[in-house]
Design a protein around this motif. Structure first.
Motif, PDB file in Angstrom:
ATOM      1  N   CYS A 193       0.874  -1.573   0.223  1.00 43.74           N
ATOM      2  CA  CYS A 193      -0.041   0.063   0.060  1.00 43.74           C
ATOM      3  C   CYS A 193       0.846   1.074  -0.088  1.00 43.74           C
ATOM      4  O   CYS A 193       0.489   2.081  -0.741  1.00 43.74           O
ATOM      5  CB  CYS A 193      -0.810   0.184   1.285  1.00 43.74           C
ATOM      6  SG  CYS A 193      -1.959  -1.638   1.497  1.00 43.74           S
ATOM      7  N   ALA A 194       1.922   1.278   0.907  1.00 45.17           N
ATOM      8  CA  ALA A 194       2.815   2.406   0.818  1.00 45.17           C
ATOM      9  C   ALA A 194       3.513   2.665  -0.412  1.00 45.17           C
ATOM     10  O   ALA A 194       4.171   3.629  -0.422  1.00 45.17           O
ATOM     11  CB  ALA A 194       3.806   1.977   2.174  1.00 45.17           C
ATOM     12  N   SER A 195       3.689   1.714  -1.326  1.00 41.28           N
ATOM     13  CA  SER A 195       4.264   1.911  -2.361  1.00 41.28           C
ATOM     14  C   SER A 195       3.711   3.047  -3.452  1.00 41.28           C
ATOM     15  O   SER A 195       4.205   3.719  -4.032  1.00 41.28           O
ATOM     16  CB  SER A 195       4.494   0.574  -3.413  1.00 41.28           C
ATOM     17  OG  SER A 195       5.174  -0.547  -2.627  1.00 41.28           O
ATOM     18  N   CYS A 196       2.294   3.036  -3.178  1.00 45.49           N
ATOM     19  CA  CYS A 196       1.742   3.991  -3.870  1.00 45.49           C
ATOM     20  C   CYS A 196       1.251   5.222  -3.150  1.00 45.49           C
ATOM     21  O   CYS A 196       0.999   6.471  -3.657  1.00 45.49           O
ATOM     22  CB  CYS A 196       0.316   3.447  -4.678  1.00 45.49           C
ATOM     23  SG  CYS A 196       0.790   2.118  -5.926  1.00 45.49           S
ATOM     24  N   HIS A 197       0.980   5.007  -1.893  1.00 43.75           N
ATOM     25  CA  HIS A 197       0.488   5.845  -0.823  1.00 43.75           C
ATOM     26  C   HIS A 197       1.570   6.138   0.061  1.00 43.75           C
ATOM     27  O   HIS A 197       1.559   5.786   1.297  1.00 43.75           O
ATOM     28  CB  HIS A 197      -0.753   5.587  -0.102  1.00 43.75           C
ATOM     29  CG  HIS A 197      -1.945   5.027  -1.133  1.00 43.75           C
ATOM     30  ND1 HIS A 197      -2.633   6.236  -1.800  1.00 43.75           N
ATOM     31  CD2 HIS A 197      -2.410   3.941  -1.630  1.00 43.75           C
ATOM     32  CE1 HIS A 197      -3.702   5.521  -2.568  1.00 43.75           C
ATOM     33  NE2 HIS A 197      -3.504   4.152  -2.415  1.00 43.75           N
TER      34      HIS A 197
END
Length: 464
Positions: free
Chosen positions: A81-85
């Motif tokens: 999730c943190a890759s995009c957000h």
């Protein structure tokens, strides 16, 4: 498709109780501040240093925190999730590409710009109904008017009060009572809850690209003991329940962790009486609210709610703006492919068959907008200057906005002609005739950008 949220009975009470604690922790610090007129600059105030947070994350939210950055939850093993957000960029994308690589081999890309996950916890479920007049007008309260008269900065123009905004016309509609789509998550509102939103990317082919059996097995291996301790051992053998509880954990993390909704911008400090706007910021705020100029507040509401909720800078409604086509999105290489927003391709319910909604996308929050690198649903612009220029010149100087082919401007070139009537051509700053002066001068655009920079979280008035 159904977008009815799935909330299992055993966690309804937990959800309500935790939400109450989170809201109290977020909003109580603002309740002691002074709700000022939006052009009134107060004398300098000695702001106390904020007390450290005293509420820890719940056990389920801590699982969600760990999942949020876990690349093992993707088929590629390289996407989380943190890759995009990106938490370092207020949970928005960190790069300048309009779409992000995904898929089982990171060789597929999306079709829309990644929206921020900040300030999503108060997003209402998707509905279609009458316009709410309270969301279409910004009227100053007597307290705000009094504050403006008594505390206005000599350097700020007298017209900086919170100006009433004209009712916004929905594309294809002409009356205030006409049905309006509102709420929901993603650019097209197809998810009703943070839980639904969190589950979607797990299985999208150009995102995390999982299968349900594969994801369930990873969850059992990496989080099984912790999930079973909270939801019972049966959760491990119930695949739909297991995946749903994982999405629930991600949702709880977004709700409970204050970094997703810090309300710590200069504008928040200004509202509470702990900061002053510069002359440029104050002029920008006036233009933001002026229904004949920027008119931004017609959609990006900047008023504090009656219950004390700070402004979220969105009315959660949908608009067709006619932004130009972005050639950097691979899907757009096919001239017959179009992203129609509420009409698809990601939505497949009754809403997608309502042609008057084709080309409409949800109004995003403007909080932390100055830290974004791509703008609008297709990421066509990479700076706030480009965005303001689009609003200022779309109608009066379209050849500066759209491509020209065989001497003809390809206006609204990212939407089939049969849907052009859905595009807003009346509300300021739109509605100007070709050859008119831009709706906003470069100086006015710079002032609005100065104001938008006050919406970035992380401002510390006690250090300034």
């Amino acid at each position: 498709m159904s977008i009815t949220p799935r909330i299992f009975p055993q966690r309804r009470i937990l959800t309500v109780a935790l939400a109450g604690l989170v809201l109290a922790s977020v909003f109580l610090p603002l309740s002691g501040g002074r709700n000022l007129a939006y052009g009134a600059n107060l004398p300098a105030i000695a702001a106390p240093k904020p007390a450290p947070l005293t509420h820890p994350l719940s056990a389920v939210a801590m699982i969600g925190r760990d999942m949020f950055s876990d690349t093992a939850l993707s088929a590629s093993g390289r996407l989380s999730c943190a890759s995009c957000h990106d938490p370092r960029n207020h949970y928005g994308p960190d790069g300048t590409a309009p779409v992000v690589p995904g898929g089982a081999h990171l060789d597929r890309v999306g079709r829309r710009a990644v929206p921020t996950l900040s300030y999503k916890f108060l997003t209402p479920a998707f509905t279609i109904g009458p316009q709410d007049p309270s969301l279409e007008q910004n009227e100053a309260s007597p307290e705000l008017v009094a504050a403006q008269g008594q505390n206005a900065d000599a350097s700020a123009p007298a017209s900086l009060g919170h100006l009433p905004s004209a009712p916004k016309k929905l594309a294809g509609q002409t009356t205030l009572g006409a049905p309006v789509p509102r709420g929901g998550l993603f650019w097209d509102g197809r998810a009703d809850t943070l839980e639904d939103q969190a589950e979607g990317p797990f299985f999208t082919s150009f995102e995390m690209a999982n299968t349900r059996p594969a994801l369930a097995q990873v969850l059992r291996t990496r989080y099984g003991a912790r999930l079973a301790a909270l939801f019972g051992a049966n959760v491990l053998s119930d695949e739909p329940m297991l995946i749903s509880e994982a999405a629930f954990a991600l949702a709880r993390y977004q709700i409970e962790d204050p970094s997703f909704h810090a309300f710590s911008s200069k504008f928040d400090a200004y509202l509470s009486g702990h900061a002053r706007l510069s002359p440029a910021e104050a002029r920008g705020l006036a233009l933001f609210n002026d229904p004949t100029k920027g008119n931004c507040a017609a959609c990006h509401l900047d008023t504090t709610a009656k219950d004390g909720t700070p402004p979220l800078f969105t009315d959660f409604e949908y608009e067709a703006l006619g932004v130009p086509r972005n050639s950097r999105i691979p899907a757009n290489a096919d001239p017959n492919w179009h992203d129609l927003g509420l009409c698809g391709p990601m939505r497949h319910d009754a809403t997608s068959r309502q042609t008057s909604y084709c080309g409409l996308f949800k109004t995003p929050t403007l909080r932390n907008v100055a830290t974004r690198h791509v703008f609008f649903h297709n990421g066509v612009y990479t700076s706030l200057q480009d965005v303001l220029d689009f609003y200022a010149r779309r109608d009066s100087d379209p050849q500066a906005i759209y491509p020209v082919k065989s001497g003809k401007v390809q206006i609204f070139n990212d939407l089939p002609r049969r849907y052009h009537s859905n595009i807003d051509v009346t509300d300021a700053p739109f509605g100007r005739k070709r050859g008119d002066a831009p709706a906003l001068s470069k100086t006015e655009q710079a002032d609005i950008i100065a104001f938008l920079n006050t919406l970035t979280d992380g401002y510390h008035p006690y250090k300034n």
